[in-house]
Enzyme design. Structure first.
Site, PDB file in Angstrom:
ATOM      1  N   ASP A  88      -1.133   6.843   5.572  1.00 12.96           N
ATOM      2  CA  ASP A  88      -0.801   7.343   4.241  1.00 12.96           C
ATOM      3  C   ASP A  88      -1.444   6.506   3.140  1.00 12.96           C
ATOM      4  O   ASP A  88      -1.067   5.346   2.938  1.00 12.96           O
ATOM      5  CB  ASP A  88       0.725   7.335   4.100  1.00 12.96           C
ATOM      6  CG  ASP A  88       1.204   7.923   2.789  1.00 12.96           C
ATOM      7  OD1 ASP A  88       0.404   8.572   2.095  1.00 12.96           O
ATOM      8  OD2 ASP A  88       2.384   7.734   2.462  1.00 12.96           O
ATOM      9  N   ASP A 276      -4.749  11.522  -1.763  1.00 13.09           N
ATOM     10  CA  ASP A 276      -3.598  11.145  -0.950  1.00 13.09           C
ATOM     11  C   ASP A 276      -3.591  11.861   0.395  1.00 13.09           C
ATOM     12  O   ASP A 276      -3.392  13.075   0.469  1.00 13.09           O
ATOM     13  CB  ASP A 276      -2.328  11.474  -1.732  1.00 13.09           C
ATOM     14  CG  ASP A 276      -1.076  10.890  -1.112  1.00 13.09           C
ATOM     15  OD1 ASP A 276      -1.156  10.365   0.015  1.00 13.09           O
ATOM     16  OD2 ASP A 276      -0.015  10.947  -1.746  1.00 13.09           O
TER      17      ASP A 276
END
Length: 395
Positions: A88, A276
């Site tokens: 992430d 992201d």
């Protein structure tokens, strides 16, 4: 495509988004609460395990879950316990379930056993991470964590003993954060890899394929690999960031649907977006997203996918074109019906003008995160994907 349809599909399939940590982005409202004194790192043991011959060092094959979540494997501890984790770029913390976890969400997850690892160092501190749709809490400790054949020693992470039910249906066990900034008390895995001399630069990249399961997608630590992209890499400087939030932020010029320019609420000032890997979709302000969805007009029965216009994002004067075969997501809803919708959704928040360019954008472009030189790079992916696959409902 109406707003209610999008919301129902989103709620039906995903109850938690494991993406960015930012208090004013409620859809990803991850607010870490930690002790102000985590103590010093235990003594470093300079040992690096050589990666197996089947995969070059620094590369990690990724699992693809419905073209919305991509996750890889890490090893923790002296006995190399294997976990599937979301890699992430919207966070910097690491957590995996522990053997003491009795939450329902832990029942089908791999759980870390501290007693089996002779290198685990337990502390008396706890790490709490809160999400808009879930939270985890666990004991904080240190152990060796290997990603892509690169072993970081004495890495701080949480062994979760409480995981809310919102996280139960996600296909991965935990999260490994690769955010731009990490907490000054708890350095990220990437920061420690650089500090321990295991990598020359904090550079990594993602190639996100449409191939399901494991094998088509990859994360690469180190220099970009031209095997996965074609043409030049276009570089964009990161926006100066105050505080310690973890995002890779860039400015962008605008968004258009085919030849139609969408007037964005941010264009009177400066549009910015987080890049992201933890974001399922492309997210933006409610009114802007509504304008885009109306212009795209994706039919729920998937009958017009091949006739849809491309979605174009202008960054630094360069146009990045995302074809409908990539931005359209096919899902099997709670009632067993296959439906299509654009992988674009609104981000709740009052007067929130931020954007998140998540996986639907990165599937079209090989994406390079260069933390050392404060920049992001995009190149045309070698695989121009075909028909979107069907994502089954989790219920």
């Amino acid at each position: 495509m109406n707003k209610l349809f999008l919301k129902n599909i989103f709620i039906c399939i995903f109850s938690l988004s494991v993406s960015a940590v930012f208090a004013d982005l409620p859809v990803f409202n991850r607010i870490p609460v930690t002790s102000s004194n985590m103590g010093d790192l235990p003594g470093k043991r300079l040992y690096l395990k050589i990666y197996g011959p089947e995969m070059a060092k620094g590369k990690t094959l990724l699992h693809n879950f419905g073209n919305t979540q991509y996750y890889g494997e890490i090893k923790i501890g002296s006995d190399d316990q294997v976990f599937k984790v979301l890699l992430d770029t919207g966070s910097s913390y690491i957590w995996v379930p522990g053997t003491t976890c009795s939450s329902n969400s832990c029942s089908d997850k791999k759980r870390f056993d501290p007693q089996s690892s002779s290198s685990f160092v337990r502390t008396s501190h706890r790490l709490n991470l809160s999400y808009a749709r879930g939270k985890i809490s666990g004991i904080f400790g240190y152990d060796d964590i290997t990603l892509g054949g690169i072993k970081v020693v004495s890495q701080g992470f949480a062994v979760a003993d409480v995981i809310s039910d919102d996280i139960e249906d996600h296909p991965f066990d935990g999260v490994l954060g690769l955010g731009f900034k990490s907490n000054s008390i708890i350095p990220s895995w990437l920061d420690n890899a650089l500090k321990q001399g295991l990598i020359d630069k904090a550079v990594f990249s993602f190639y996100l394929s449409q191939k399901t399961n494991k094998g088509g997608s990859v994360m690469i630590i180190g220099e970009p690999d031209p095997f996965y992209y074609q043409g030049p890499i276009y570089w964009h400087s990161l926006i100066a960031i105050d505080g310690e939030h973890p995002y890779y932020d860039i400015s962008f010029d605008g968004i258009s649907v085919g030849a139609k320019n969408i007037l964005l609420s941010c264009q009177e000032r400066q549009c910015k977006a987080h890049i992201d890997t933890g974001a399922l979709y492309i997210y933006g302000p409610e009114k802007d997203v509504e304008s885009i969805l109306e212009s795209l007009d994706v039919k729920a029965d998937c009958s017009n996918v091949s006739q849809l216009p491309p979605l174009k994002v202008s960054i630094g004067g360069h146009i990045y074109e995302v074809p409908p075969q990539i931005y359209v997501v096919k899902e099997q809803n709670c009632f067993g019906m296959v439906e299509c919708h654009a992988g674009i959704d609104e981000m709740p928040g009052i007067n929130n003008e931020s954007w998140i360019l998540g996986n639907p954008f990165m599937r079209a472009f090989y994406t390079v995160f260069d933390k050392t030189d404060d920049r992001i790079g995009f190149a045309k992916s070698h695989d121009r994907l075909n028909e979107p696959k069907t994502l089954r409902a989790l219920y």
